[in-house]
Design a protein around this motif. Structure first.
Motif, PDB file in Angstrom:
ATOM      1  N   SER B  42     -34.735  11.048 -26.457  1.00  0.00           N
ATOM      2  CA  SER B  42     -34.243  12.370 -26.039  1.00  0.00           C
ATOM      3  C   SER B  42     -32.738  12.328 -25.819  1.00  0.00           C
ATOM      4  N   ASP B 161     -38.154  18.037 -29.557  1.00  0.00           N
ATOM      5  CA  ASP B 161     -38.374  16.913 -28.643  1.00  0.00           C
ATOM      6  C   ASP B 161     -39.826  16.878 -28.189  1.00  0.00           C
ATOM      7  N   GLU B 162     -40.598  15.991 -28.759  1.00  0.00           N
ATOM      8  CA  GLU B 162     -42.028  15.864 -28.477  1.00  0.00           C
ATOM      9  C   GLU B 162     -42.708  17.225 -28.380  1.00  0.00           C
TER      10      GLU B 162
HETATM   11 MG   LIG Z   1     -37.984  12.089 -24.108  1.00  0.00          MG
END
Ligand SMILES: [Mg+2]
Ligand SMILES: Nc1ncnc2c1ncn2[C@@H]1O[C@H](COP(=O)(O)OP(=O)(O)O)[C@@H](O)[C@H]1O
Lengths: 210, 409
Positions: B42, B161-162
């Protein structure tokens, strides 16, 4: 009871004026509290230090007994409505500041980061994300402030103010319970109405937001 | 397209989250950043839209140093999707999707048009969903809105992000498929963070594998699976993803063969052979002598041809095996033989005696047993075996032999 009804029938015009004065004092005090309190709440939400200072000060004001506060203010503003309004303003300040602060800080960090991530400026994040999400909390603060202010406003005559308190104190002084009720009952009804109306408003924002 | 040059990130608390990252993200590709939790995926991704700024080093987008671009301006030109909570709960779907166009001051009509178009693109009826609130949508639907919100202003670069990790497996698969489809249609440069290797292998053009603030390996999924750079990569890939290329060289045919193939003696007649094949649902029989010496095989076609002659025996029509493997040979040898000569199976012999049979099915089954007894369900295994069977019509059906203990006729 009969006496009370007769008193109201004969003096309804005066009572209406007192009620109007009462509402005006509360509204002005509350409005001032919003104008000053919301920015202070926002400021408090920005960092720890400002939060400590602002919330502590507001707390100190709140723990002052209402009569003592009004008397202190009377020293500054003299006898009259100004003193009452100033007192109501100070009394409404803490609920407004604290609830604005809580409302703003409970907004999920990741939602704020989403706002930042889509390209909102800090001001846009405040206006478009944080404040709308804090609104239900802020309304709680206003509701508490309004109810307190309506109550505190009844001691206005002691510092030369107007409002329904006039009837109450006259009633006490003259040992006339009809008069006392004619002041106290409308004040209670006002408080209940304000509470009810603001609760409705609050529920409205909650439904829209969830 | 996006280039990291010696990027280091040290957070205020002194933690070094990125250590000298050099990375080139190619235009129009879907690049997956993957690695264990806390490895800095991230952190790295947020450098692209300046949610993070490097402590040292530079990042370029299309050759332009992004530290010279105003961060809010930059972010409006880059789509950004985060895990589950990215939608604004107090805004309806249309307003959520329109957030960036509104910031860019598009006119109302254009925006409304774009919102509808995007909703349709992910199969959500605009008339139904436009005025709903995020909480009224399922997790999968919310995440679709998250993705199209990132697409709304037509950015060239999209960061995710995920985005799917909080979804149930079925929604996740669907959204992965939709993302692949969108990517093929729109040709965006997509950077996707995940910690799920299955997801990475499924969607990535390029995988960037990270560990404690460093890039360990970069390459296509195929490349990383076949040539893991080191022990860490191997363990992160997980055993189940290992292909035959990385088969344990010590593995022998004896480990993977099925030991009860369907056999018949050369004295049998044609009618008996057909009945036997039918019973075991196989289309060829291995012919062995009394002491299981390997003699040859017959296929169902040979049998049908020989059927006319009542006195012909299997021994008369059987064909000898051209390719057999000795017991103890490597599995790789057997697989190579099968591949090169298109054989459905090879017998395993010891001193000329049949000891087992290597089929594709038996290899798959063996690998599945070793590598993922839990991960692959029985249905998946069976489906896998069925597929292999269709490809190799001559293979004896082995479910039978397991039940009946490889009868010999
Ligand atoms: Mg992360
Ligand atoms: N704002 C921050 N301040 C200090 N440390 C941070 C901050 N953000 C992340 N970290 C640390 O940096 C490391 C990498 O974080 P992150 O990039 O979020 O990992 P990943 O996304 O790979 O799980 C973690 O150890 C995390 O604790």
């Amino acid at each position: 009871m009969e006496l009370f009804l007769r008193y109201v029938r004969e003096n309804w015009a005066d009572l209406l004026v007192f009620t109007g004065q009462h509402i005006m004092m509360v509204l002005i005090g509350l409005l001032l509290a919003l104008v000053v309190g919301i920015p202070l709440g926002i400021l408090a939400s920005r960092n720890r230090v400002s939060a400590r200072i602002i919330l502590t000060l507001a707390n100190i004001i709140q723990v002052f007994p209402s009569l003592a506060l009004l008397v202190l203010l009377m020293v500054v503003f003299g006898l009259g409505t100004t003193t009452v309004v100033a007192g109501l303003f100070l009394y409404s300040l803490l609920p407004v500041i604290r609830n604005t602060y809580v409302g703003l800080t409970q907004v999920d960090k990741s939602i704020m980061e989403a706002g930042k991530g889509v390209g909102m400026s800090p001001l846009q994040i405040m206006l478009n994300v944080q404040l709308p999400l804090a609104l239900p909390f802020m309304l709680t603060g206003i509701r508490i402030a309004a109810v307190i202010a309506i109550g505190v406003a009844t001691i206005a005559p002691l510092v030369g103010g107007d409002g329904l308190g006039r009837e109450i104190y006259s009633g006490i002084n003259m040992n006339n319970s009809a008069r006392l009720y004619a002041g106290a009952i409308p004040a209670a009804i006002l408080a209940l109405l304000a509470d009810f109306a603001l609760e409705r408003l609050q529920n409205g924002t909650r439904v829209a937001g969830r | 397209m996006i280039r990291f040059e010696n990027v280091r990130k040290i957070y205020d608390d002194g933690f070094e989250a990125l250590k000298k990252i050099n990375l080139e993200i190619k235009e129009g590709e879907l690049t997956v950043l993957i690695g264990p939790s806390g490895c800095g995926k991230s952190t790295l991704m947020k450098h692209i839209n300046r949610l993070n700024n490097p402590t040292s080093g530079k990042i370029f987008i299309r050759g332009k140093d992004i530290s010279s671009i105003d961060p809010t301006q930059l972010r409006r030109s880059i789509g950004y999707v985060i895990q589950n909570v990215g939608l604004f709960p107090h805004m309806n779907i249309a307003r959520n999707v329109a957030v960036v166009p509104k910031l860019l001051k598009w006119d109302k009509e254009n925006t409304a048009h774009k919102v509808d178009e995007l909703l349709r693109m992910v199969n959500l009826d605009p008339d139904v969903y436009r005025y709903r609130y995020p909480s009224e949508l399922s997790g999968g639907q919310q995440q679709r809105i998250g993705v199209i919100r990132a697409l709304a202003a037509d950015p060239d670069v999209i960061l995710l992000d995920e985005p799917f990790s909080a979804l149930d497996p079925i929604s996740r698969e669907q959204l992965q498929d939709e993302l692949i489809r969108l990517q093929q249609e729109l040709k965006k440069t997509i950077v996707f963070v995940t910690h799920d290797m299955d997801e990475a292998i499924k969607i990535a053009d390029t995988i960037v594998l990270m560990k404690s603030g460093e890039i360990v390996q970069t390459g296509s999924p195929e490349h990383i699976l076949r040539h893991p750079a080191n022990e860490f990569v191997t363990s992160f890939i997980g055993k189940k993803h290992l292909t035959t290329d990385t088969l344990d060289p010590g593995l022998t045919v004896d480990d993977v063969m099925s030991v009860n193939p369907v056999t018949a003696s050369p004295e049998r007649g044609m009618a008996a052979a057909i009945q036997f094949m039918e019973r075991h649902r196989v289309d060829s029989l291995i012919i062995v002598g009394k002491k299981r010496e390997l003699l040859g095989y017959v296929s169902v076609f040979n049998v049908l041809k020989g059927y006319r002659h009542e006195d012909s025996r299997l021994g008369d029509i059987m064909k000898p095996f051209v390719h057999v493997v000795e017991s103890g040979s490597s599995v790789a040898l057997a697989l190579t033989l099968m591949n090169e000569h298109g054989l459905p199976y090879v017998p395993v012999v010891r001193d000329g005696h049949l000891v087992g049979l290597v089929t594709r099915g038996s290899v798959v089954r063996h690998m599945a047993e070793i590598y993922n007894p839990d991960d692959m369900s029985l249905e998946e295994l069976t489906a896998e075996a069925e597929k292999l069977k269709e490809e190799t019509p001559l293979e004896p059906a082995e479910e039978e032999e397991e039940e009946e203990g490889g009868e010999h006729a």
